[in-house]
Design an enzyme around this catalytic site. Structure first.
Site, PDB file in Angstrom:
ATOM      1  CB  CYS A 156      -5.499   8.751  34.027  1.00 45.74           C
ATOM      2  SG  CYS A 156      -5.009   7.694  35.416  1.00 45.74           S
ATOM      3  CG  HIS A 177      -9.274   8.380  36.810  1.00 47.96           C
ATOM      4  ND1 HIS A 177      -8.534   8.344  35.642  1.00 47.96           N
ATOM      5  CD2 HIS A 177     -10.016   9.519  36.749  1.00 47.96           C
ATOM      6  CE1 HIS A 177      -8.836   9.395  34.903  1.00 47.96           C
ATOM      7  NE2 HIS A 177      -9.719  10.126  35.548  1.00 47.96           N
ATOM      8  CG  ASP A 221     -10.079  13.238  33.965  1.00 48.36           C
ATOM      9  OD1 ASP A 221      -9.011  12.978  33.376  1.00 48.36           O
ATOM     10  OD2 ASP A 221     -10.723  12.384  34.607  1.00 48.36           O
TER      11      ASP A 221
END
Length: 265
Positions: free
Chosen positions: A73, A112, A129
């Site tokens: 991420c 995250h 995202d």
């Protein structure tokens, strides 16, 4: 972080195969988001090999763009943030608690990275995202409002508010798996900065208890299927929901990464 490398928008857009408009509007945001999601795989091959990946722009360009690798991420969304800012979008970086598989949001730390994107002329910002390594990940951004189901690239999502003891509203991203709504991650809108992600990255990428240091996790998605290699188990989920699994021999993993995920190690 001491990164002085200039972001190469041409190289990035070539990597994801985007030849559409280069302007800060909703159509461009959606198109670039989807193109990135389809083109750049999710993978943790660096952490599982014993090293935390660099988040400096030059290293991200070398690895994900020119080296045609993937990342997790922090790598995906840091690179995507640079692309969006180069296109003229104001971006706020957020930190979320992954609650997928957890009993309650507070049982997981905020590790995250996700993005709040402000689109000129739009009444509300968007959640973007490209770095959530799960089959319920966003393929297109969703507007920051509750009470509405959003459908994009074959997936269903919604945002809800959930109670907690903090002063800011807690947002929850949920996805519909065909049977019901499943929580993905929770976040507030307070901004986080690059040094915060350096700490998160070091923890997630080196802690022996981190799931990303324990087992290989590689994901690729396109319009027809979602492909996941977890350890040596390859799972293919087709657009109609059909799921197939098979074990991959150790000697075949490198070839599989190249042929099915586009990754040359």
């Amino acid at each position: 972080m001491s990164d002085t490398v200039e972001f190469d928008l041409d190289a990035y857009l070539g990597r994801i195969g985007w030849d559409g408009e280069r302007r800060a509007d909703l159509a461009t945001l959606r198109g670039v988001h989807l193109a990135h999601s389809w083109a750049v795989p999710f993978e943790n091959l660096d952490p599982v090999s014993g090293r935390a990946p660099s988040l400096e722009l030059g290293d991200l360009m070398a690895k994900l763009v020119h080296g045609r690798r993937g990342g997790y991420c922090y790598e995906h969304n840091t690179l995507f943030r640079h692309a969006l800012e180069a296109l003229g979008f104001p971006v706020t970086t957020l930190a979320a608690r992954v609650v997928l598989g957890a009993d309650r949001p507070a049982s997981r730390p905020r590790t995250h990275m996700t993005l709040l994107v402000h689109v000129p002329g739009e009444p509300q910002p968007y959640l973007a995202d490209v770095g959530f390594g799960a089959i319920g990940a966003l393929l297109e951004p969703v507007p920051m409002r509750t009470g509405t189901e959003f459908r994009g690239a074959g997936r269903r999502h919604r945002l809800v508010h959930v109670p907690h003891h903090g002063p800011l509203e807690l947002w929850m991203l949920e996805t519909h798996d065909g049977k019901g709504w499943e929580q993905q991650y929770a976040f507030t809108l307070d901004p986080f900065e690059e040094p915060d992600y350096e700490v998160f990255n070091w923890h997630v990428g080196t802690n022996p208890r981190s799931p990303f240091t324990q087992s290989r996790y590689v994901q690729r998605v396109d319009a027809d299927r979602h492909l996941l290699l977890h350890g040596n188990l390859l799972t293919e989920t087709l657009a109609d929901g059909t799921v197939g699994e098979r074990q991959v021999a150790d000697e075949d993993v490198e070839r599989l990464l190249k042929e099915e995920f586009g990754i040359e190690v």
